[in-house]
Design a protein around this motif. Structure first.
Motif, mmCIF file in Angstrom:
data_model
loop_
_atom_site.group_PDB
_atom_site.id
_atom_site.type_symbol
_atom_site.label_atom_id
_atom_site.label_comp_id
_atom_site.label_asym_id
_atom_site.label_seq_id
_atom_site.Cartn_x
_atom_site.Cartn_y
_atom_site.Cartn_z
ATOM 1 N N ASP A 131 0.515 -1.271 0.024
ATOM 2 C CA ASP A 131 0.167 0.137 0.050
ATOM 3 C C ASP A 131 0.902 1.106 0.016
ATOM 4 O O ASP A 131 1.997 1.362 0.315
ATOM 5 N N ASP A 132 0.183 2.359 -0.447
ATOM 6 C CA ASP A 132 0.875 3.819 -0.504
ATOM 7 C C ASP A 132 2.280 3.720 -1.331
ATOM 8 O O ASP A 132 3.091 4.525 -0.992
ATOM 9 N N LEU A 133 2.537 2.602 -2.290
ATOM 10 C CA LEU A 133 3.762 3.000 -2.902
ATOM 11 C C LEU A 133 3.299 3.310 -4.408
ATOM 12 O O LEU A 133 2.639 2.562 -5.052
ATOM 13 N N THR A 134 3.885 4.621 -4.771
ATOM 14 C CA THR A 134 3.434 4.902 -6.251
ATOM 15 C C THR A 134 4.845 5.029 -6.836
ATOM 16 O O THR A 134 5.621 6.172 -6.514
ATOM 17 N N MET A 135 5.257 4.163 -7.741
ATOM 18 C CA MET A 135 6.537 4.015 -8.465
ATOM 19 C C MET A 135 6.249 3.942 -10.063
ATOM 20 O O MET A 135 5.635 2.944 -10.451
ATOM 21 N N VAL A 136 7.031 4.842 -10.705
ATOM 22 C CA VAL A 136 6.950 4.743 -12.199
ATOM 23 C C VAL A 136 8.138 4.760 -12.580
ATOM 24 O O VAL A 136 9.300 5.413 -12.313
ATOM 25 N N VAL A 137 8.648 3.614 -13.882
ATOM 26 C CA VAL A 137 10.017 3.682 -14.286
ATOM 27 C C VAL A 137 9.795 4.135 -15.865
ATOM 28 O O VAL A 137 8.973 4.059 -16.676
ATOM 29 N N TYR A 138 10.876 5.011 -16.136
ATOM 30 C CA TYR A 138 10.622 5.657 -17.383
ATOM 31 C C TYR A 138 12.100 5.818 -18.222
ATOM 32 O O TYR A 138 12.880 6.139 -17.598
#
Length: 1308
Positions: A387-394
């Motif tokens: 929960d409460d993890l917002t991760m994006v790889v670009y």
């Protein structure tokens, strides 16, 4: 007795002299002959005709310098042409014709005038013509001038030029050139080096205007000549790129200086081929690229494809090609083209981590992070995300370069996993529970995991550290073997029916905490079923409520509670076994409102079948019944979800529906038989203001005439597709420079249409010369809260009303100078007309031509010298006709005319004057003025320094070119025998000027020999004195005839010399009238002795003809007698005697001396004959005396009857025989017959040997009977003749009588 013999001897001598041979004489018309120059050799030219009184055989001949032209038949006088004539070589020459009998020869000068014939074709002055002209040469300009001459005269010498052929012979070159009558060739059309031809060859021909040749009217033409015209290319075109599209690609890591693409442009002017330079004039990424002089585009800086993501990874570069030299307008000749350069991707980035959620990420470098935090319950199930993890790889690289792998590491990597494990570009990353047993709060509260993103191509990686916090839970409770139990029971089962008795819970705890109590938790079906608290058996409590159509299944929670109040539960899924007793039932009504374009229809048709689910009896099938708009929707056949297939457009519906669509959905089960139910779904499509007004044109072009206020300029129309009035109401507005000059009035047409009428206010009129056009913007807007509007461009062209008069450029009317007499040809001036209006059609008109000489108008003689073309070109039309001597100033009055001027305004400019000053050249030779004077020299009358002749000459040139000086070139004396004797120093000539006429007075220098008989031929030359160039001259030969004393004639008058002198003018006029000669009076003297003379004074004079011959006394007598009027006037002026007794005696003595000397020897031989003749003569003489006496008596009996003809004092004229016994010549040989009042009046002659008295009687009449010229017989009685004459006089006629006192028979 000596005197009778002497008288006989004198009579015989006179008879012999009368029988002497007479020279032949040419007819009067043998002085001139006209011959055509095309007379064939051998043809008859003319005839020599002469008369001989002696009827001797005549022999003819021709001599002189030009005698070789003819051959003469000597015995007939026929003359034939021996050598061809040529008018151009000799148009006039003299030959000497002669005729001779066996004794005498007569010569006469005959003038041969050669008549011109059309035997010469025009000849071009040169045969090789070539020229070069610029391709921008204006139409109407002079290209070249040719000149052909024709030696013939008249129309046969007038040359007409034609262009026979133009090579290349294309359609547009046929009339590309035009030739004028003066040989000037002008351009008649436009040239183009690139689009037409760079070379033309004109075949020229010159023909005369026709003339007679060999008795036929023909036209002679020259051989064709060719004019080569080279068209010189001018730099008037911009360069062109050899390709229409240029594109290339370059890697983003290309180093600086890398060649990308080569562009190439060439000069469109093929004849110039100016070098081209290249430059980059614009670019979407300035500084990235540069271009070299050879057109190669190179990398100029670092490239980065990732900066071009919004530009489709392309760079647009505008390349401009410029010629090295400016064009003919002084401007740069250039062209531009856009080049597309694609920057290809290179794997130059590694994936990065960002704390955000797609699609809201911006991926700025500042947002990249490596530390993250999340939460999870202990022992959470597998794949439960943190929960409460917002991760994006670009990874910004493209395609495979942007693919990366995700993995986990770190101390607690075995307890967790990452999703996804592979991605490209960008993705959301979740950390999932992998091993729940390892997630134990009692073991550790915080767990650490490293998430690694590795580039699949380059291997470059980024690492993010995730800190996971664990949440603690109660984990010891009763447990059921299964979390869910699926049970079934028939609907309507009886109460107490066991549903299941096999469900038991287990609890690892022991003791009270391990004792389990069963119960059904409150919920759906708790009142229908019940459970035994100890065994956990589930039974039916109320069977009547078991209706599958009301509830097909029941979900119950069976709870097991241990003694420690810790409980566990399991789910009971009780399915009622169906019996098929119900049809599908649709619940609710469906009235849906959706906004067009923006909203989607997603409606689930709530239908159910109370029969057992998942059986054919309860399985439902949904379908749409056909309808007007059913094709725009779909329904899930199993789920009954109604969707629209595309955006709904209110404007695509019938307006009458008001946006309302009714669909019919059929709901059916799959049982046997099929049971179905229909339901209507109403979809209300709400109109939104999603359509901007649309003009029916994006650009409106209107035109309006200037100076017309209140005119309708044009109409614009717009349409709004929205269907509600609130959304499709349109209003117009106008903006732009000059919009205040217009009024736009809008009106609603209905159905979303509106129009706006553009007017000129009634007090506003436009002026083309002030502003020729207006660029306006019309806006159409409706009540959109966002304030959007549609615009269209309005271009209002102000139509130029041709209201301005043209003007003439004063600089083009400056005076010019043109030399006369063919010195100049072609174009001499350009009259320039201007007009500020457009669409003008200007032409320059020639209004008048004023010809002046020395300020005096000389009429219209110069009108054809110059021509003015419509384009203002002033050409010399008649170069050869330009003559300074007749006109020294030509004023061309011109004006400009605009052929398209509005009738309300004037179309003409003010008149302008182009002064053309004619410059004099020495083109005129002096010429002698014709003078009919005959110059006669009477040696006894002229003295040195006396003027003996004069000439008059003019030169039409001016100044020194027209000043004349006379000189004597040659003096020859032509004796009567034809001998020529040169004389020099006897005459001189002086020059004087009177009233623009030069007079040469020829004066005698010394005394002349009075014994010479003949003509002085004086050749006088008139020469001008030009300041420049050779002098011109003209010669004239004067004949100064000499008259010797033998032609001196004496006239006696009854008045003294003073009275004669007073009447001298009248006497001279009467003598001139009678003789047609010039009278030279020598002296007037009184007669001293009047013993035998009746006159009181005498006048000595010479009577000279225009040819230099003079009258003798006898010839004078005949001529005066033949002119009765002059004779009467002379008698009234006192004339009594022609000649004198002394002169006659002197002549007689001279004659006797010559006869005695000639006949001295023959006197003895003929003495016997003379004696016999004397006797016969005396006898005849006495008979005649008697006849005369009888005649005298006969006349006395017929008073008032006059003789038939008058006699002239001093003459011996026998009119009947028409012969003069002194000369033995017919009167016609003296050339006086034409001057006689009547040649038939001579019927009598009286032989006078003494002075003659003259009596004049008036009212003379003559009666003619019988032949007038019949010779008398020798034996005719004289008295009979007289009596016969008396009978002739009885008709009442009066005759002029001559009384001869010496033969008066009354004394006998």
């Amino acid at each position: 007795m000596v005197w009778p013999w002497l008288s006989c001897l004198l009579l015989l001598t006179l008879v012999v002299s009368g029988a002497a041979n007479v020279a032949p004489k040419f007819l009067g018309n043998m002085s001139r002959v006209h011959l055509p120059e095309d007379l064939p050799v051998g043809a008859e030219a003319f005839w020599l005709v002469a008369q001989d009184q002696d009827n001797d055989p005549l022999t003819y001949g021709i001599s002189g310098q030009h005698s070789y032209f003819f051959t003469v038949t000597r015995n007939t006088g026929e003359v034939k042409l021996a050598s061809p004539l040529d008018y151009e070589t000799a148009d006039l020459f003299n030959i000497v014709i002669s005729v001779s009998d066996s004794h005498l020869q007569v010569q006469r000068t005959m003038q041969v005038i050669v008549e011109d014939r059309n035997d010469n074709a025009p000849v071009f002055q040169d045969t090789g013509f070539s020229t070069s002209i610029n391709e921008t040469l204006p139409v109407g300009s002079l290209v070249f001038s040719v000149l052909a001459t024709d030696l013939d005269t008249g129309s046969a010498g007038v040359v007409v030029y034609t262009i026979e052929e133009v090579i290349p012979s294309t359609g547009d070159s046929l009339h590309l050139f035009r030739i004028f009558p003066n040989g000037s060739i002008i351009l008649n059309g436009s040239l183009s080096y690139n689009n037409k031809s760079a070379f033309y060859q004109l075949e020229l021909k010159a023909c005369d205007s026709g003339g007679t040749y060999n008795n036929n009217f023909i036209n002679q033409c020259s051989s064709p000549v060719f004019l080569s015209i080279s068209v010189v290319d001018q730099p008037d075109l911009d360069p062109q790129f050899v390709r229409e599209i240029y594109s290339a690609s370059v890697a983003e890591d290309a180093p600086q200086g890398t060649s990308v693409l080569k562009v190439e442009a060439v000069d469109s002017d093929k004849g110039i081929n100016d070098p081209v330079t290249y430059s980059i004039s614009n670019s979407t990424m300035p500084g990235w690229f540069d271009i070299g002089p050879d057109g190669v585009i190179m990398v100029n800086g670092s490239l980065d494809r990732e900066q071009l993501l919004e530009e489709d990874e392309e760079v647009k570069v505008q390349v401009t090609a410029t010629e090295m030299h400016p064009n003919i307008y002084g401007q740069e000749a250039k062209v531009s083209i856009w080049v597309t350069l694609m920057v290809t991707d290179v794997n130059d980035h590694k994936p990065e981590f960002y704390n955000c959620s797609l699609p809201a990420c911006t991926f700025t470098p500042q947002e990249a992070q490596v530390n993250f935090t999340g939460y999870v319950d202990e022992h959470a199930s597998t794949r439960i995300p943190i929960d409460d993890l917002t991760m994006v790889v670009y990874d910004p690289d493209k395609s495979s370069n942007g693919t990366f792998l995700l993995s986990v590491g770190g101390p607690d990597a075995e307890a967790f996993s990452v999703s996804p494990e592979r991605a490209a570009g960008s993705t959301d990353v979740q950390v999932l529970v992998r091993a729940p047993a390892l997630v134990d709060y009692e073991r550790q509260t915080v767990m650490l995991v490293q998430v690694m993103a590795t580039d699949s191509g380059s291997g470059n990686a980024s690492v993010a550290l995730v800190t996971i916090h664990l949440r603690d839970i109660n984990d010891h409770r009763p447990t059921f073997p299964h979390s869910l139990y699926n049970l079934s029971v028939w609907e309507h089962s009886a109460d107490g029916t066991v549903v299941t008795n096999s469900i038991h819970a287990f609890d690892p705890d022991t003791g009270e905490g391990g004792r389990i109590t069963y119960s059904l938790l409150p919920g759906n079906g708790a009142d229908i079923f019940e459970v035994d608290p100890d065994s956990g058996t589930v039974t039916v409590r109320n069977g009547e409520l078991l209706d599958r159509e009301k509830q097909a299944e029941y979900h119950l929670t069976l709870q097991a509670t241990d003694g420690g109040s810790l409980s566990a539960s399991t789910a009971l899924h009780i399915v009622l076994l169906d019996i098929n007793d119900n049809q599908p039932v649709v619940s609710g009504s469906y009235n849906i409102f959706v906004r067009e374009e923006e909203g989607d229809v997603f409606v689930t048709i709530q239908a159910q079948d109370n029969d057992q689910p998942d059986t054919n009896n309860s399985r439902l099938h949904f379908s749409l019944l056909p309808g007007p708009y059913s094709r725009n929707f779909s329904v899930d056949p199993d789920k009954g979800i109604l969707r629209n297939l595309g955006p709904l457009d209110r404007e695509g519906m019938e307006p009458a529906l008001g946006g309302r669509i009714v669909l019919t959905v059929l709901v059916a089960d799959c049982g046997v038989p099929v049971l179905s139910t229909e339901v209507n779904v109403t979809i209300n499509v709400e109109d939104i203001n999603d359509n901007l007004p649309i003009f029916n044109q994006s650009i409106y072009s209107f035109s309006v005439k200037e100076r017309d206020p209140g005119e309708l300029v044009g109409v614009v129309k717009a349409w709004d597709a929205d269907q509600t009035e609130a959304n499709n109401r349109i209003s117009f507005s106008l903006s732009g420079t000059g919009a205040n000059n217009f009024v736009l009035r809008g009106s609603v047409l209905g159905s979303g249409w509106a129009e706006g009428r553009l007017w000129l206010p009634s007090d506003v009129s436009l002026d083309y010369e002030t502003q020729a056009s207006y660029n306006l913007t019309v806006s159409a807007e409706n009540p959109d809260p966002q304030g959007k509007e549609a615009t269209a461009a309005i271009f209002v062209a102000v139509e130029d009303v041709n209201d301005e008069a043209p003007t003439l450029d004063s600089a083009s009317l400056r005076g010019i100078r043109v030399a006369e007499n063919g010195s100049q040809h072609g174009l001499v001036a350009e009259v320039v007309a201007r007009d500020v209006d457009t669409m003008t059609q200007l032409e320059v008109q020639l209004v008048n031509v004023i010809c002046t000489k020395a300020g005096v108008n000389v009429g219209s003689l110069c009108r054809g010298w110059f021509s003015v073309l419509a384009n203002g070109s002033v050409f010399i039309s008649q170069s050869e006709a330009i003559d300074y001597e007749t006109c020294d100033l030509v004023t061309l009055v011109v004006r400009a005319c605009d052929l398209t001027t509005d009738p309300r305004f004037t179309a003409y400019s003010d008149n302008g004057s182009l002064a053309i000053t004619i410059e004099d050249t020495n083109d005129n030779a002096p010429y002698f003025l014709p003078d009919n004077k005959t110059f006669v020299i009477i040696p006894e009358l002229v003295v040195p320094n006396q003027q003996v002749a004069s000439v008059q000459a003019r030169d039409n040139d001016s100044g020194n070119n027209g000043a004349i000086l006379f000189s004597i070139l040659q003096v020859d004396f032509i004796a009567k025998d034809g001998a020529t004797i040169p004389f020099q120093g006897f005459f001189r000539v002086t020059t004087s000027l009177e009233a623009s006429m030069f007079i040469g007075n020829i004066e005698l220098v010394t005394d002349l020999d009075s014994t010479l008989q003949g003509t002085y031929q004086v050749t006088v030359q008139a020469q001008d004195r030009p300041s420049v160039g050779p002098a011109r001259e003209a010669n004239i030969t004067l004949n100064l005839f000499t008259v010797d004393q033998s032609y001196r004639v004496r006239l006696q008058f009854s008045m003294n010399k003073e009275e004669v002198g007073a009447n001298m003018d009248k006497i001279t006029a009467a003598l001139v009238e009678a003789t047609r000669t010039t009278v030279y009076v020598v002296s007037i003297q009184d007669i001293e002795s009047t013993a035998r003379a009746r006159g009181r004074s005498y006048l000595d004079a010479y009577f000279v003809f225009s040819n230099g011959s003079a009258l003798t006394l006898d010839e004078l007598s005949v001529m005066i007698r033949n002119d009765q009027d002059s004779l009467t006037q002379l008698l009234q002026l006192g004339l009594v005697v022609l000649g004198s007794q002394e002169s006659q005696e002197s002549d007689l003595q001279k004659l006797l001396v010559s006869v005695i000397i000639g006949l001295g020897v023959a006197l003895l031989l003929v003495i016997v004959i003379m004696s016999t003749a004397l006797m016969c003569t005396r006898k005849s003489y006495h008979r005649k005396l008697r006849a005369v006496k009888a005649a005298k008596e006969a006349r006395k009996t017929a008073a008032g009857v006059m003789p038939l003809a008058s006699a002239i004092p001093g003459t011996n004229m026998y009119t009947t025989e028409r012969a003069n016994p002194m000369l033995n010549l017919p009167t016609k040989d003296l050339n006086f017959e034409s001057q006689s009042s009547s040649s038939d009046l001579d019927h009598m002659s009286l032989n006078s040997l003494d002075d003659n008295s003259v009596d004049l009687e008036k009212d003379k009449e003559i009666t003619k009977k019988g032949p007038l010229h019949r010779p008398m017989e020798l034996d005719t009685e004289p008295l009979g003749v007289v009596l016969s004459g008396r009978k002739m006089g009885r008709g009442g006629q009066q005759e002029l009588s001559f009384t001869n006192a010496g033969l008066d028979t009354t004394n006998l």
